[in-house]
Design an enzyme around this catalytic site. Structure first.
Site, PDB file in Angstrom:
ATOM      1  N   PRO A  86     -44.068  -8.087  28.744  1.00 28.06           N
ATOM      2  CA  PRO A  86     -44.228  -7.631  27.362  1.00 28.06           C
ATOM      3  C   PRO A  86     -44.041  -6.119  27.284  1.00 28.06           C
ATOM      4  O   PRO A  86     -44.409  -5.390  28.211  1.00 28.06           O
ATOM      5  CB  PRO A  86     -45.660  -8.041  27.014  1.00 28.06           C
ATOM      6  CG  PRO A  86     -46.339  -8.341  28.288  1.00 28.06           C
ATOM      7  CD  PRO A  86     -45.296  -8.609  29.316  1.00 28.06           C
ATOM      8  N   HIS A  87     -43.424  -5.678  26.211  1.00 29.23           N
ATOM      9  CA  HIS A  87     -43.167  -4.245  26.082  1.00 29.23           C
ATOM     10  C   HIS A  87     -43.112  -3.849  24.613  1.00 29.23           C
ATOM     11  O   HIS A  87     -42.929  -4.688  23.744  1.00 29.23           O
ATOM     12  CB  HIS A  87     -41.867  -3.859  26.795  1.00 29.23           C
ATOM     13  CG  HIS A  87     -40.694  -4.696  26.398  1.00 29.23           C
ATOM     14  ND1 HIS A  87     -40.468  -5.950  26.926  1.00 29.23           N
ATOM     15  CD2 HIS A  87     -39.693  -4.483  25.515  1.00 29.23           C
ATOM     16  CE1 HIS A  87     -39.362  -6.453  26.392  1.00 29.23           C
ATOM     17  NE2 HIS A  87     -38.883  -5.583  25.528  1.00 29.23           N
ATOM     18  N   GLY A  88     -43.323  -2.561  24.403  1.00 29.45           N
ATOM     19  CA  GLY A  88     -43.278  -2.053  23.040  1.00 29.45           C
ATOM     20  C   GLY A  88     -43.053  -0.559  23.025  1.00 29.45           C
ATOM     21  O   GLY A  88     -43.304   0.133  24.014  1.00 29.45           O
TER      22      GLY A  88
END
Length: 156
Positions: free
Chosen positions: A66-68
């Site tokens: 997951p990344h942002g």
């Protein structure tokens, strides 16, 4: 960028109780927030959740990345977690996930973001590395396995 430049021992957690994808994203937000001055857990959670709405970051083989991107972040921060039991994550291979590497980057660092994701994906594609991560029995052991690499980028 070296993996040790992104990941710190206090952002590495072994055998975490996962429960659900949403709860896991909340846990990641809680771990990362102290590293990102002026950014709340809620901001981090929303960034991760918005990215997941575009499509799952479960890359298969029990791994999710997951990344942002965060508008007010000044530095990248990573969180590495192994779970005590795999959870559903809508991964591309429909398999549950038990290794999670989360990456949060400043919004302006698009190119570095992509390069870092590629580096992490290559590392997670190393079966020796993922096997070692799954067998880690402490936060420190997990951290050491992930950041120590041979010249070819594989686990040592």
């Amino acid at each position: 960028m070296q993996l040790a430049d992104l990941l710190s021992p206090d952002c590495t957690k072994c055998a975490v109780e996962g429960a659900s994808k949403k709860r896991l994203l909340e846990t990641i937000s809680q771990i990362a927030a102290p590293k990102l001055v002026g950014i709340t857990r809620h901001d981090i959670f929303e960034s991760l959740l918005n990215r997941e709405r575009l499509g799952s970051t479960g890359i298969g083989l029990g791994i999710a990345i997951p990344h942002g991107r965060l508008a007010n972040a000044t530095q990248p921060v990573a969180v590495l977690i192994t779970l005590d039991a795999p959870i559903e994550f809508d991964a591309i291979d429909n398999q549950p996930v038990d290794i999670i590497f989360a990456l949060l980057v400043p919004e302006s660092e698009h190119e570095n973001h992509l390069q870092t994701l590629a580096t992490v994906a290559r590392r997670m594609n190393d079966k020796v590395c993922t096997r070692a991560l799954r067998h880690a029995d402490s936060d420190q052991d997990l951290y050491t396995i992930f950041v120590n690499e041979d010249d070819d980028g594989s686990c040592n």
